[in-house]
Design an enzyme around this catalytic site. Structure first.
Site, PDB file in Angstrom:
ATOM      1  N   HIS A  96     -14.265  -1.234  21.752  1.00 56.61           N
ATOM      2  CA  HIS A  96     -13.100  -1.015  21.387  1.00 56.61           C
ATOM      3  C   HIS A  96     -13.174   0.307  20.498  1.00 56.61           C
ATOM      4  CE1 HIS A  96     -10.679  -4.989  21.891  1.00 56.61           C
ATOM      5  NE2 HIS A  96     -11.956  -5.096  22.019  1.00 56.61           N
ATOM      6  N   ASP A 150      -5.473  -0.424  18.066  1.00 55.07           N
ATOM      7  CA  ASP A 150      -5.950  -1.561  18.781  1.00 55.07           C
ATOM      8  C   ASP A 150      -4.943  -2.553  18.713  1.00 55.07           C
ATOM      9  OD1 ASP A 150      -7.962  -3.873  19.457  1.00 55.07           O
ATOM     10  OD2 ASP A 150      -9.220  -2.096  20.015  1.00 55.07           O
TER      11      ASP A 150
END
Length: 447
Positions: free
Chosen positions: A4, A109
């Protein structure tokens, strides 16, 4: 998680390349780790960005409830829970930035949705969610959760082969994700790491879902540089020098990412399988990142069978620290990749034109492995997800390596992977689909 972080930082560098001021907000440790492991770009690119280091609150001392049948890194749960406490400092920082600019754009995210949900209180702000997994996997996650299906799937979509989410996550992480998705509807649009050359069909299906109505969708992947610039690293990793001495397509690269720790028994099985395959290999052996991600030098090193490295010295190299994966996959001697099938690894392998021996462990990996093996047909399974409780055996490793590296079947996969890799690299070139979608996103937020 490192995957991520990679995507967020690569995307930030791309946005900054348009001359837009970029502020990267994260914890002190995460920002340090993101910059430390950045590769493929000139490190000077991050000097154009503003890094904001936030202090994480104290982590919970409660030990995580680990399940032997779930390989998900549950030991990181205290870190996920602590991140929820960043909501107030993040909102305060966004308010300060909103006073300096005509408009601010928040890209977050999906797992940080609850932290940035107060963006709706800032009049000159809008937000976009960054989905860090494949369109294929996102679609089937959603499809699995829908009781009344909004439309019929085409008969050739491998719906019957899609693994369920059982065994992919710990209950604690499922609860964490559920909390994020409960608030995840305030964003103006969504960004995806795939490119339409490989996942156009599943991007179209995502756009048909009622939950995506009136949401801007941008497929801007791959979110990593596909042309590795020489001299981007301060020094060339020793594994690349070893690869220089090997024949073209002769080495299988073996790596299971930064979130997976194998038991000594699993490592032994993998070691024996690689040795018996009689194929050349480059194997990255390291434990998963811990909660204290700043302690890079304190990572526990897994133990190999006694005398193993000496026995395979003529055809194998073992790396016990971080390796420059983009540069490894781009090396001409690499002919295959044994991978856990995390989405970053999948995209990096596809971009390099390297076929995959898929060995999914948790999260999105089982579904990604079906995309690789059944849809794109550029890989094979080391073992079926349904057999995950039995672990990986030396026999299955030996068989998979030989099939991928020496058989006609493997050679056909390699040809398809190379063709697909060319298409993916073309997607980020001028006039390519991902380049155009990135241009469209930038034009949209600068309107």
């Amino acid at each position: 998680m490192q995957g991520h972080l990679n995507e967020s930082l690569h995307l930030s560098i791309l946005i900054a390349s348009y001359g837009i001021p970029v502020h990267f907000i994260g914890s002190i440790a995460h920002n340090r780790q993101a910059k430390l492991r950045l590769h493929g770009w000139d490190p000077k690119n991050t000097s154009k960005m503003h890094f904001h280091n936030l202090q994480l609150p104290s982590l919970s001392s409660n030990p995580p409830k680990l399940n032997a049948y779930t390989k998900f890194p549950g030991h990181l749960q205290p870190l996920f829970d602590a991140s929820l406490q960043l909501r107030k400092p993040v909102f305060q920082l966004l308010q300060e930035l909103s006073a300096k600019y005509r408009r601010i754009i928040i890209v977050h995210d999906t797992l940080m949705a609850s932290v940035v949900q107060d963006v709706t209180l800032i009049p000159n702000a809008e937000s976009y969610a960054l989905h860090s997994v494949s369109a294929f996997t996102i679609f089937f996650y959603i499809w699995e959760s829908i009781t009344k299906k909004p439309f019929q799937l085409d008969c050739d979509i491998p719906n019957d082969k899609i693994p369920s989410s059982e065994g992919c996550f710990t209950p604690e992480f499922e609860d964490f994700v559920s909390k994020q998705y409960k608030v995840l509807n305030f964003e103006s649009g969504r960004l995806y790491n795939p490119c339409r050359q490989i996942e156009g069909r599943y991007m179209d299906l995502l756009e048909k879902l009622p939950t995506n109505a009136n949401k801007k969708q941008f497929a801007i992947g791959p979110l990593h540089p596909v042309e590795i610039k020489s001299g981007c690293s301060n020094s060339r990793h020793r594994c690349l020098e070893w690869l220089d001495k090997q024949e073209k397509n002769s080495v299988i690269y073996v790596s299971f990412g930064t979130s997976i720790s194998m038991t000594e028994e699993q490592i032994s099985e993998l070691a024996v399988g690689l040795e018996r395959s009689r194929q050349k290999f480059l194997w990255v052996v390291r434990s998963a990142d811990g909660v204290d991600i700043a302690a890079e030098n304190d990572v526990r090193r897994p133990r190999l069978p006694k005398g193993y490295e000496d026995r395979v010295l003529d055809r194998g190299m073992v790396v016990k620290d971080w390796a420059p994966q983009l540069e490894v996959l781009a090396h001409p001697s690499i002919g295959g990749f044994m991978s856990h099938c995390g989405w970053n690894s999948c995209m990096e392998s596809i971009s390099a034109g390297v076929p995959i021996a898929a060995c999914p462990m948790h999260s999105d990996q089982p579904k990604n492995s079906i995309l690789i093996t059944e849809v794109l047909k550029i890989g094979l399974l080391v073992r079926d997800w349904e057999q995950r409780a039995k672990g990986v055996t030396s026999t299955s490793v030996e068989s998979a390596v030989r099939r991928l590296m020496t058989s006609k079947e493997g050679e056909e996969m390699r040809k398809r992977a190379m063709k697909l890799g060319g298409a993916v690299r073309g997607s980020v070139a001028d006039g390519g689909s991902s380049c155009l979608e990135m241009d469209s996103f930038i034009a949209h937020i600068c309107r």
